[in-house]
Design a protein around this motif. Structure first.
Motif, mmCIF file in Angstrom:
data_model
loop_
_atom_site.group_PDB
_atom_site.id
_atom_site.type_symbol
_atom_site.label_atom_id
_atom_site.label_comp_id
_atom_site.label_asym_id
_atom_site.label_seq_id
_atom_site.Cartn_x
_atom_site.Cartn_y
_atom_site.Cartn_z
ATOM 1 N N SER A 42 -2.669 -4.299 -2.036
ATOM 2 C CA SER A 42 -2.908 -2.928 -1.596
ATOM 3 C C SER A 42 -4.420 -2.779 -1.537
ATOM 4 N N SER A 43 -5.024 -2.030 -2.462
ATOM 5 C CA SER A 43 -6.489 -1.981 -2.522
ATOM 6 C C SER A 43 -7.056 -3.307 -3.006
ATOM 7 N N THR A 44 -6.311 -3.981 -3.874
ATOM 8 C CA THR A 44 -6.645 -5.335 -4.323
ATOM 9 C C THR A 44 -5.414 -6.200 -4.091
ATOM 10 N N SER A 56 0.845 -1.197 0.000
ATOM 11 C CA SER A 56 0.000 0.000 0.000
ATOM 12 C C SER A 56 0.877 1.243 0.000
ATOM 13 N N ASN A 79 -5.857 -3.959 1.879
ATOM 14 C CA ASN A 79 -6.902 -4.976 1.865
ATOM 15 C C ASN A 79 -6.289 -6.320 2.256
ATOM 16 N N TYR A 115 -10.740 -2.156 4.239
ATOM 17 C CA TYR A 115 -11.719 -2.684 3.298
ATOM 18 C C TYR A 115 -12.654 -3.699 3.942
ATOM 19 N N GLY A 154 -1.965 2.765 -3.130
ATOM 20 C CA GLY A 154 -3.287 2.248 -2.810
ATOM 21 C C GLY A 154 -3.522 2.029 -1.330
ATOM 22 N N GLY A 155 -4.655 1.365 -1.031
ATOM 23 C CA GLY A 155 -5.069 1.124 0.344
ATOM 24 C C GLY A 155 -4.553 -0.196 0.883
#
Length: 643
Positions: A238-240, A204, A272, A306, A269-270
């Motif tokens: 990260s997000s995925t 991330s 997850n 997430y 990204g985030g």
């Protein structure tokens, strides 16, 4: 490569791309090392009429790649970023972006003489086999003699187990580590149980910069020390989440592919975590063949934004159970299937979440407070995974005297149960590394008797040899105590006392953590202080027992990390949870900077773990950037485990 209105691009065999005129000038002055990954090039960019046009990217040649020098050049010299480092990587082409298959059954064939499947193993009961020699059982009653006229409630017997290193594992531990690092052969060249390892890595946005560079270096070390029969797959999330490459053997070409894939990672990204774990579990579920040892390593520096907080409640821990597929946690089975060894990186990770993931799956939780020791933490972990000598260990305790009954089994996080109306007990231990030890306290009610002695219990261990797949059974001698007519001077077993102290300390840590989570930091500190006073009055403390001294130092460290809410949130919670993980599984975890000689960071460390740590530190000391990172930590070195 043709001239044109733009700039010609040279793509090296290591997959990094550069302006041709820039890199040609570099090579002209004798530099044939990639400025990004430090790999030595075989195909050299030359300017002049003799230059042939290149049809495209040069495919790396595993045959011509030097086995140790080039690999270690990549691992050893992965660059640490500076504020303008990203400008040098603007032409790097991301690797392994192809679409993923629906089923991850594309794992590379094991190519073993024996393919490890779910077949039924043979059973061996003789003590003459190598498998039967893999375990030692010792028992210690709390006292050797007790008055026969009295009933003794909660009488304690210590069951001590040790997984002895077989000939192959012993040879691996005896390897000479003083030779030059570039010539080090992988530990895994010595016969041992091969491993299927999936690493689930957080990339991330918060991992950008030094953290990502250190992660790449640590993964390079892991890749270099896996053997040709070990298989590795990497999930980046990260997000995925995406799989960088299938589960493949760490041959020379497999290592090269893995190193290139890891070096291609970019942070954005985030976070997850659930999706990363789902894909990691899917790799394990879908594989066509199975190595005898399997594990997942999870690293994250942040909060799952997430899955965990999706319910909108203020109690995200209620959702932790949904992060782990049943294939990892073992579902309804009594033993764990795929342990997740979780590593919380830095001050901002969710320690409660990471600890819960490891606890449910049967893995450990490590707290990497100092970024520079990430590689050491990974090294200690794989040092254990590459030395498994006992699997599916189940410990049975049976009362011998018909009037005896078991009261409790103190087994930490290991599943345990009493059966046959308290006449028998079972503890599911699972895998043990070479030279790992386990101590369990058995409490029972001993009846009065007129006999001269009382037979208490006997212990039976049933386990599987991971290499031969043989199931072996080993039994202890009967545990007996003398029954005297009059009460004499009672001499408490030092071994029993020190293990009671360990359990009391772990219980105090758990209680202090509960108080701290309620906001009662002063109450938490008081719980730890009372435990320290209690320990100081035991016979172990008065005998200057090293384990008792180390426990006191650890409790003191936890008190200091509860000095304020800010300190507790930043490091106290993670430090305590990592300690609880270590004590509950009796397995080494990384805590803090992993170098505090007064703490129990090294308490359960095995020789194989220590050897791998030595390799890691030798490699870092040979790197200028590693020396800069480690210099503040080298004033204190790891000490032998206090036993």
């Amino acid at each position: 490569m043709k001239q044109g209105s733009g700039h010609a691009i040279f793509t090296a065999e290591c997959s990094h791309s550069f302006h041709f005129h820039c890199i040609a000038s570099n090579v002209k002055h004798g530099n044939q090392i990639c400025p990004v990954c430090r790999a030595k090039w075989k195909e050299i960019p030359l300017s002049g009429p003799s230059l042939e046009p290149l049809p495209g990217r040069v495919s790396p040649s595993p045959i011509n790649w030097p086995q140790n020098d080039a690999l270690m050049a990549v691992v050893h010299r992965l660059p640490l970023p500076h504020p303008h480092r990203d400008l040098n990587r603007r032409h790097v082409v991301p690797l392994y972006q192809a679409s993923e298959p629906g089923i991850f059954d594309d794992d590379e064939s094991l190519n073993h003489q024996h393919v490890f499947s779910d077949r039924s193993p043979c059973h061996v009961n003789t003590k003459d086999t190598e498998a039967a020699r893999a375990m030692e059982i010792k028992t210690f009653p709390e006292v050797s003699a007790a008055p026969g006229s009295k009933t003794h409630s909660n009488f304690t017997v210590l069951v001590h187990l040790k997984a002895t290193a077989a000939a192959a594992a012993a040879a691996a531990k005896r390897q000479n580590l003083s030779r030059n690092q570039a010539n080090l052969a992988p530990i895994s060249q010595t016969p041992r149980a091969p491993v299927d390892l999936v690493t689930v890595l957080d990339v991330s946005g918060s991992m950008a910069g030094t953290k990502l560079a250190l992660l790449k270096r640590a993964m390079g070390f892991v890749i270099q020390n896996l053997g040709s029969n070990d298989r590795l797959s990497v999930i980046a999330f990260s997000s995925t989440a995406r799989r960088l490459f299938p589960l493949c053997r760490m041959t020379d070409s497999g290592r090269q592919q893995a190193l290139q894939a890891v070096n291609s990672l970019v942070a954005n990204g985030g976070t997850n975590i659930a999706e990363g774990l789902r894909k990691g579990a899917k790799i394990m579920e879908d594989r066509k063949e199975k190595n005898p040892v399997a594990s997942i390593i999870l690293l994250s520096d942040g909060q799952d934004n997430y899955t965990v907080n999706s319910s909108g409640t203020n109690q995200p821990q209620l959702n932790y159970q949904f992060l782990l597929p049943t294939s990892i946690s073992g579902g309804d089975n009594s033993t764990f299937q795929i342990p997740v060894h979780a590593f919380g990186f830095g001050a901002d990770h969710d320690a409660s979440l990471m600890h819960s993931i490891s606890e449910i799956s049967g893995g450990t939780f490590s707290f990497i407070e100092t970024e520079a020791v990430l590689q050491d933490a990974f090294a200690q972990c794989i040092g254990g995974l590459l030395s498994v000598v006992v699997q599916e260990l189940q410990v049975g305790i049976e009362c011998i005297h018909p009037k005896l009954s078991l009261v409790s089994l103190k087994a930490g996080s290991y599943p345990s149960r009493l059966i046959a109306d308290g006449h028998k007990g079972l503890i599911d231990v699972g895998d043990l590394y070479a030279d790992e030890e386990r101590d369990f306290l058995v409490s029972l009610d001993v009846p009065a008797t007129s006999d001269n002695e009382t037979s208490l219990i006997k212990v039976k261990c049933v386990y599987k040899d991971p290499l031969t797949q043989e199931t072996a059974t080993m039994e202890s001698e009967e545990v007996k105590i003398e029954r005297t007519e009059i009460a004499g001077q009672v001499v408490m077993s030092l071994e029993v006392d020190r293990q009671r102290n360990r359990l009391h300390a772990a219980e105090a840590m758990a209680q202090a953590r509960v108080a701290a989570e309620r906001g009662d930091l002063s109450g938490a500190v008081l719980i730890l202080e009372n435990c320290r006073k209690m320990l100081s009055e035991t016979i172990s403390a008065k005998s200057h027992d090293r384990l008792c001294v180390a426990l006191d130092a650890e409790l003191k460290e936890m008190q200091e990390r509860m000095a304020s809410r800010h300190v507790y949130e930043a490091s106290g919670r993670a430090y305590i949870l990592s300690g609880l993980s270590s004590h509950s599984w009796q397995r080494a975890t990384a805590r803090g900077d992993s170098t505090d000689r007064s703490s129990l960071v090294q308490a359960y460390q095995t020789p194989s773990m220590a050897e791998m740590l030595t390799r890691s530190q030798a490699m870092l000391l040979g790197s200028p950037s590693g020396q800069r990172l480690l210099q503040p930590l080298l004033s204190v070195r790891s000490q032998p485990s206090p036993r």
